[in-house]
Design an enzyme around this catalytic site. Sequence first.
Site, PDB file in Angstrom:
ATOM      1  CE  LYS A 158      61.906  20.730  33.393  1.00 50.37           C
ATOM      2  NZ  LYS A 158      62.080  19.855  32.616  1.00 50.37           N
TER       3      LYS A 158
ATOM      4  CD  GLU B 291      73.054  18.328  44.031  1.00 42.11           C
ATOM      5  OE1 GLU B 291      74.095  18.784  43.308  1.00 42.11           O
ATOM      6  OE2 GLU B 291      72.490  17.181  43.590  1.00 42.11           O
TER       7      GLU B 291
ATOM      8  CB  CYS C 292      76.642  17.392  40.639  1.00 45.78           C
ATOM      9  SG  CYS C 292      75.941  16.005  41.858  1.00 45.78           S
TER      10      CYS C 292
ATOM     11  CD  GLU D 275      78.921  20.374  36.888  1.00 44.06           C
ATOM     12  OE1 GLU D 275      78.016  21.100  36.278  1.00 44.06           O
ATOM     13  OE2 GLU D 275      78.737  19.643  37.791  1.00 44.06           O
TER      14      GLU D 275
HETATM   15  P1  NDP Z   1      69.853  22.272  33.487  1.00 43.58           P
HETATM   16  O1  NDP Z   1      70.296  22.715  34.462  1.00 43.58           O
HETATM   17  O2  NDP Z   1      69.277  23.001  31.990  1.00 43.58           O
HETATM   18  O3  NDP Z   1      68.970  21.261  33.409  1.00 43.58           O
HETATM   19  C1  NDP Z   1      68.420  20.823  34.813  1.00 43.58           C
HETATM   20  C2  NDP Z   1      66.981  20.626  34.914  1.00 43.58           C
HETATM   21  O4  NDP Z   1      66.318  22.142  34.905  1.00 43.58           O
HETATM   22  C3  NDP Z   1      66.041  20.135  33.776  1.00 43.58           C
HETATM   23  O5  NDP Z   1      64.836  19.569  34.174  1.00 43.58           O
HETATM   24  C4  NDP Z   1      65.885  21.193  32.676  1.00 43.58           C
HETATM   25  O6  NDP Z   1      64.877  21.081  31.932  1.00 43.58           O
HETATM   26  C5  NDP Z   1      65.569  22.232  33.874  1.00 43.58           C
HETATM   27  N1  NDP Z   1      65.695  23.663  33.433  1.00 43.58           N
HETATM   28  C6  NDP Z   1      66.530  24.116  32.512  1.00 43.58           C
HETATM   29  N2  NDP Z   1      66.294  25.412  32.338  1.00 43.58           N
HETATM   30  C7  NDP Z   1      65.374  25.739  33.205  1.00 43.58           C
HETATM   31  C8  NDP Z   1      64.747  27.212  33.649  1.00 43.58           C
HETATM   32  N3  NDP Z   1      65.063  28.014  32.948  1.00 43.58           N
HETATM   33  N4  NDP Z   1      63.824  27.077  34.645  1.00 43.58           N
HETATM   34  C9  NDP Z   1      63.512  25.872  35.276  1.00 43.58           C
HETATM   35  N5  NDP Z   1      64.024  24.634  34.933  1.00 43.58           N
HETATM   36  C10 NDP Z   1      64.849  24.633  33.985  1.00 43.58           C
HETATM   37  O7  NDP Z   1      71.441  21.378  33.102  1.00 43.58           O
HETATM   38  P2  NDP Z   1      71.286  20.732  31.395  1.00 43.58           P
HETATM   39  O8  NDP Z   1      70.617  19.735  31.328  1.00 43.58           O
HETATM   40  O9  NDP Z   1      71.406  21.838  30.418  1.00 43.58           O
HETATM   41  O10 NDP Z   1      72.900  20.342  31.434  1.00 43.58           O
HETATM   42  C11 NDP Z   1      73.904  21.307  31.272  1.00 43.58           C
HETATM   43  C12 NDP Z   1      75.055  21.148  32.435  1.00 43.58           C
HETATM   44  O11 NDP Z   1      74.436  21.334  33.864  1.00 43.58           O
HETATM   45  C13 NDP Z   1      75.696  19.704  32.401  1.00 43.58           C
HETATM   46  O12 NDP Z   1      76.709  19.851  31.364  1.00 43.58           O
HETATM   47  C14 NDP Z   1      76.304  19.803  33.696  1.00 43.58           C
HETATM   48  O13 NDP Z   1      77.298  20.595  34.070  1.00 43.58           O
HETATM   49  C15 NDP Z   1      75.212  20.649  34.593  1.00 43.58           C
HETATM   50  N6  NDP Z   1      74.217  19.728  35.404  1.00 43.58           N
HETATM   51  C16 NDP Z   1      74.403  19.592  36.653  1.00 43.58           C
HETATM   52  C17 NDP Z   1      73.575  18.514  37.299  1.00 43.58           C
HETATM   53  C18 NDP Z   1      73.830  18.087  38.741  1.00 43.58           C
HETATM   54  O14 NDP Z   1      73.766  17.110  39.091  1.00 43.58           O
HETATM   55  N7  NDP Z   1      74.117  19.263  39.504  1.00 43.58           N
HETATM   56  C19 NDP Z   1      72.668  17.776  36.468  1.00 43.58           C
HETATM   57  C20 NDP Z   1      72.580  17.890  35.030  1.00 43.58           C
HETATM   58  C21 NDP Z   1      73.169  19.096  34.540  1.00 43.58           C
HETATM   59  P3  NDP Z   1      65.003  20.373  30.647  1.00 43.58           P
HETATM   60  O15 NDP Z   1      66.103  19.369  30.614  1.00 43.58           O
HETATM   61  O16 NDP Z   1      63.578  19.562  30.141  1.00 43.58           O
HETATM   62  O17 NDP Z   1      65.206  21.345  29.641  1.00 43.58           O
END
Ligand code: NDP
Length: 497
Positions: free
Chosen positions: A191, A266, A300, A401
């Site tokens: 996904k 991660e 990250c 973050e």
């Molecule tokens: P999320 O953790 O929400 O998104 C990461 C992935 O998880 C996306 O594919 C998202 O789907 C999916 N997801 C979200 N909620 C669920 C759930 N309940 N069950 C399963 N999958 C889920 O990050 P955000 O995009 O909201 O970003 C918010 C913050 O997260 C950023 O500001 C940053 O601080 C952190 N982040 C960290 C990352 C890293 O590399 N460690 C990468 C991205 C964000 P969808 O986007 O389609 O809703």
Amino acid sequence: MEAALKLDPAVQDFVRAPFRKMLIDGKWVAAASGKTFDTVNPATGEVLARVAEGDAEDVERAVRAARRAFDEDGWASSKPAERTRILLRVADLIEKNAAELAQLETLDNGKSINESLNVDVPAAAGTFRYYAGWVDKVYGQTIPSDPAFFNFTLREPVGVAGQIIPWNFPLLMAAWKLGPALACGNTVVLKPAEQTPLTALRLGELLQEAGMPDGVVNIVPGFGPTAGGALVKHPQVDKIAFTGSTDVGKEIHRETSGTLKRVSLELGGKSPNIVFADADVEAAVQGALMGVFFNQGQVCCAGTRLFVEQKMHDEFADVLAKHAGGMQQGPGLDPSTQVGPLVSQEQLERVTGYLDIGKKEGAKALIGGERNTGKGFEKGYFVKPTVFTGVKNDMRIAQEEIFGPVVSVIPFKDESDAVLQGNNTFYGLAAGVWTRDVSKAHRVARAIRAGTVWVNCYNVFEAAAPFGGYKQSGYGRELGSYSIDLYTQVKTVWMRI
Ligand code: NDP
């Protein structure tokens, strides 16, 4: 402002389709609900493409296909040479289509075309190539035992892997997840993030072109709580691999306790980048800039807490701010751009919210500190590269973050103070150390509680080197041989002789 770069005709075709379908069981299909969602070009705020919106019903179809491909069609038991051949072909096809993939990534995510073309796309190809080499090197053991028995182990794939990836490195994260899973014989439902589904979908086409059997990789774009949540809860999914926020990681940890499926997480970071006064200062400045402004800080492991030895703190911060102010901001498709837009309106609001918080907490923006709404930037999600001073390690901007082009410069007294402050966070993903003193470098690298420590460098990655977090930055290590552990399980066989 629009980019000088001419769009590849294949990219134009890809985004102009009425909507991009999802890949289930080797077929490109609409969502069962018929719903679609828009993905937006962050440089302009305009709709870039429409994409099928997968939810629980589509995940159900995809898991069924992946299950069949695993249990009945024999991907796991296919000849290793065949899996290697396909993965190598995927790597070749990524390289052959590099320009197109890079443009798609830049349009969808906003990152500079130089990053897409010279970092993300080659690293994605390299990851598939690296894991192609692992296929026939996943060994069990022959165990010395009671001579009445022959005792050995088999390393077997886990089964169906649900892989949920974020928007900051969409193609590369797909490669990090798919490469090892497929090499070990697992099948996958992937996904992509709602903000950036396009390169994963294009990769799906390349996987098919490479000869990937139907059902082995299924790609279901959609939203986290619906598509992602369905994947996490599904009883027929054996493993979840997730990269994203710590909050969602914790939710996945809780949700999967019901099925005890395997999980690797991660998550976020607030990485200390520590500069000692004996460092090569010019190299440290460049490393600090790259550590925090690469990919607009949406990384990250970004070195967002920049600890500088007190005696040179002010001078270092000034030089850093001067360089940050000179960075070229613009749409990612412009080859001269160094800092592009943030990925989404939501991320823009989050980052500018933290800029306000920082100022209220008493931090001073030496440079930046605001959204860029200059000519040509009005509709995009641009934030100026920002250098904060006057930051204490317990302020929210130093603990939470931000995921944007924002660095907090924090002074430290001596080595033990640097380590103490550096470790004072619930994250533990990465760290940097800048010094010419080899012994000090070793001591600090050992004392820092983080999954990766870079000494006199930052953001260095290889497919062979493990990556992952300590503390609340997650668990499990991706890349290298460690991903093989994530995607295999060990069976012990006893045979009476
Ligand atoms: P999320 O953790 O929400 O998104 C990461 C992935 O998880 C996306 O594919 C998202 O789907 C999916 N997801 C979200 N909620 C669920 C759930 N309940 N069950 C399963 N999958 C889920 O990050 P955000 O995009 O909201 O970003 C918010 C913050 O997260 C950023 O500001 C940053 O601080 C952190 N982040 C960290 C990352 C890293 O590399 N460690 C990468 C991205 C964000 P969808 O986007 O389609 O809703």
